[in-house]
Structure formats: C-alpha cells, structure tokens
Motif scaffolding. Structure first.
Motif, PDB file in Angstrom:
ATOM      1  N   SER A  26       0.850  -1.191   0.000  1.00 29.91           N
ATOM      2  CA  SER A  26       0.000   0.000   0.000  1.00 29.91           C
ATOM      3  C   SER A  26       0.881   1.234   0.000  1.00 29.91           C
ATOM      4  O   SER A  26       2.048   1.194   0.394  1.00 29.91           O
ATOM      5  N   LYS A  27       0.303   2.345  -0.462  1.00 30.07           N
ATOM      6  CA  LYS A  27       1.034   3.611  -0.529  1.00 30.07           C
ATOM      7  C   LYS A  27       0.030   4.746  -0.628  1.00 30.07           C
ATOM      8  O   LYS A  27      -1.155   4.518  -0.910  1.00 30.07           O
ATOM      9  N   PHE A  28       0.507   5.947  -0.393  1.00 24.08           N
ATOM     10  CA  PHE A  28      -0.355   7.104  -0.579  1.00 24.08           C
ATOM     11  C   PHE A  28      -0.628   7.269  -2.077  1.00 24.08           C
ATOM     12  O   PHE A  28       0.241   6.987  -2.907  1.00 24.08           O
ATOM     13  N   VAL A  29      -1.808   7.743  -2.422  1.00 22.34           N
ATOM     14  CA  VAL A  29      -2.195   7.852  -3.829  1.00 22.34           C
ATOM     15  C   VAL A  29      -1.202   8.708  -4.616  1.00 22.34           C
ATOM     16  O   VAL A  29      -0.906   8.419  -5.763  1.00 22.34           O
ATOM     17  N   TRP A  30      -0.661   9.737  -3.997  1.00 20.16           N
ATOM     18  CA  TRP A  30       0.277  10.614  -4.707  1.00 20.16           C
ATOM     19  C   TRP A  30       1.646   9.960  -4.925  1.00 20.16           C
ATOM     20  O   TRP A  30       2.477  10.507  -5.621  1.00 20.16           O
ATOM     21  N   GLU A  31       1.845   8.764  -4.357  1.00 16.49           N
ATOM     22  CA  GLU A  31       3.088   8.027  -4.568  1.00 16.49           C
ATOM     23  C   GLU A  31       2.997   7.025  -5.719  1.00 16.49           C
ATOM     24  O   GLU A  31       3.991   6.377  -6.052  1.00 16.49           O
ATOM     25  N   LEU A  32       1.813   6.901  -6.340  1.00 15.31           N
ATOM     26  CA  LEU A  32       1.674   5.976  -7.466  1.00 15.31           C
ATOM     27  C   LEU A  32       2.625   6.380  -8.596  1.00 15.31           C
ATOM     28  O   LEU A  32       2.833   7.572  -8.852  1.00 15.31           O
ATOM     29  N   THR A  33       3.174   5.373  -9.259  1.00 11.82           N
ATOM     30  CA  THR A  33       4.107   5.591 -10.359  1.00 11.82           C
ATOM     31  C   THR A  33       3.581   4.909 -11.618  1.00 11.82           C
ATOM     32  O   THR A  33       2.694   4.044 -11.532  1.00 11.82           O
ATOM     33  N   PRO A  34       4.140   5.251 -12.761  1.00  9.32           N
ATOM     34  CA  PRO A  34       3.759   4.526 -13.980  1.00  9.32           C
ATOM     35  C   PRO A  34       3.971   3.016 -13.827  1.00  9.32           C
ATOM     36  O   PRO A  34       3.136   2.221 -14.271  1.00  9.32           O
ATOM     37  N   GLN A  35       5.070   2.615 -13.179  1.00 13.48           N
ATOM     38  CA  GLN A  35       5.338   1.189 -12.994  1.00 13.48           C
ATOM     39  C   GLN A  35       4.242   0.521 -12.162  1.00 13.48           C
ATOM     40  O   GLN A  35       3.823  -0.599 -12.458  1.00 13.48           O
ATOM     41  N   ASP A  36       3.742   1.215 -11.137  1.00 11.69           N
ATOM     42  CA  ASP A  36       2.640   0.668 -10.329  1.00 11.69           C
ATOM     43  C   ASP A  36       1.430   0.368 -11.210  1.00 11.69           C
ATOM     44  O   ASP A  36       0.784  -0.675 -11.069  1.00 11.69           O
ATOM     45  N   LEU A  37       1.110   1.283 -12.119  1.00  9.61           N
ATOM     46  CA  LEU A  37      -0.057   1.104 -12.983  1.00  9.61           C
ATOM     47  C   LEU A  37       0.166   0.015 -14.025  1.00  9.61           C
ATOM     48  O   LEU A  37      -0.783  -0.652 -14.441  1.00  9.61           O
ATOM     49  N   LEU A  38       1.401  -0.174 -14.438  1.00 12.65           N
ATOM     50  CA  LEU A  38       1.701  -1.255 -15.374  1.00 12.65           C
ATOM     51  C   LEU A  38       1.598  -2.618 -14.693  1.00 12.65           C
ATOM     52  O   LEU A  38       1.198  -3.600 -15.304  1.00 12.65           O
TER      53      LEU A  38
END
Length: 148
Positions: free
Chosen positions: A2-14
């Motif tokens: 888990s992480k804060f939403v503002w810490e999401l990265t392109p790699q997370d979405l991939l």
C-alpha cells in the motif's frame, strides 16, 4: 503493498491497473492510502477505485495516468497523468490555481480507462485544469491557457 495515492508511479499502474482506496473496507485506514485491488474488490459496487488510463492530447500524444473509476466529470474522476517523472494533477478543488504557473498542455485531452477484471471502459474529454469557482455557486471552471 500500500502507498499514498500521490506516490503511485507509472510502474505501479503497469503492474496493477486497478487500485483501491483501502478506507472503504477499513475505516482505520487513511483515506489517501491505496493498494492493488483484487477482482472481487474491483467488482464490488462499494469499492472506491483508481484505474489506469491513457491520456491523449489534441496533438495525438499519449500519456499514462489514472482516474477515479465509476464517476464522471473532472471533480469526480480527479485525473492525474505522468509526463516523464512528473505527475500532473488536473483537479484543484476549491483552490483556484494560478493558470500562468501551470504546465502548458494541448487540450482537450481524451481519457480512456484501461483496466482489468472486465470493468467497463470510461471515456472522458478534459477541457483543462479544473476547480470549483466559489464566486459562481461552486460551478466547475477551467483554467484558460495559451496553447503551445
């Protein structure tokens, strides 16, 4: 993971195209913390989701990003896209941004979700950076920018 939403990265979405705000299942969780969603969580009508999306500007350039799923309008989808290492948020809530200080982009931008679990595709056309204009009864307004 888990992480804060503002810490999401392109790699997370991939790696995970569907993320959930964890507070919908556990009130003790911070409302800004997200984690990858399982299929059963993603199809739960009570889930609060963020999903991967492709942003295509008026020049045809594509960018990866994310939106809140299952809602429409910039105030509800709160879109964010990545340009290089930068995360560009398009929703400012009740804070009117200084439009001259925002990154100049080629609007309108078409957003199309690309998510797993057979969730329906959402399409949205974004006119610009949005905010609530409290002087006009909280209507959504958009920053006007000179186009590149």
């Amino acid at each position: 993971m888990s992480k804060f939403v503002w810490e999401l990265t392109p790699q997370d979405l991939l790696e995970h195209s569907v993320w959930q705000f964890l507070h919908w299942k556990d009130d003790a969780e911070d409302e800004t913390v997200v984690g990858p969603a399982s299929e059963s969580d993603a199809i739960d009508p009570n889930a609060s989701l963020i999903v991967k999306a492709i942003f295509t500007d008026s020049n045809g350039d594509e960018f990866l990003g994310y939106v809140r799923f299952g809602q429409t309008g910039i105030a509800n989808t709160q879109p964010c896209m990545f340009i290089g290492e930068a995360t560009i948020g398009f929703w400012f809530g009740i804070s009117k941004p200084d439009c001259s200080e925002l990154r100049v982009l080629s609007f309108p931008i078409t957003i199309v979700t690309k998510c797993a679990y057979d969730l329906p595709t959402q399409v949205e056309i974004m006119k610009g950076f949005g905010f609530f204009d409290l002087d006009s009864g909280s209507k959504v307004r958009y920053c006007e920018q000179d186009q590149p």
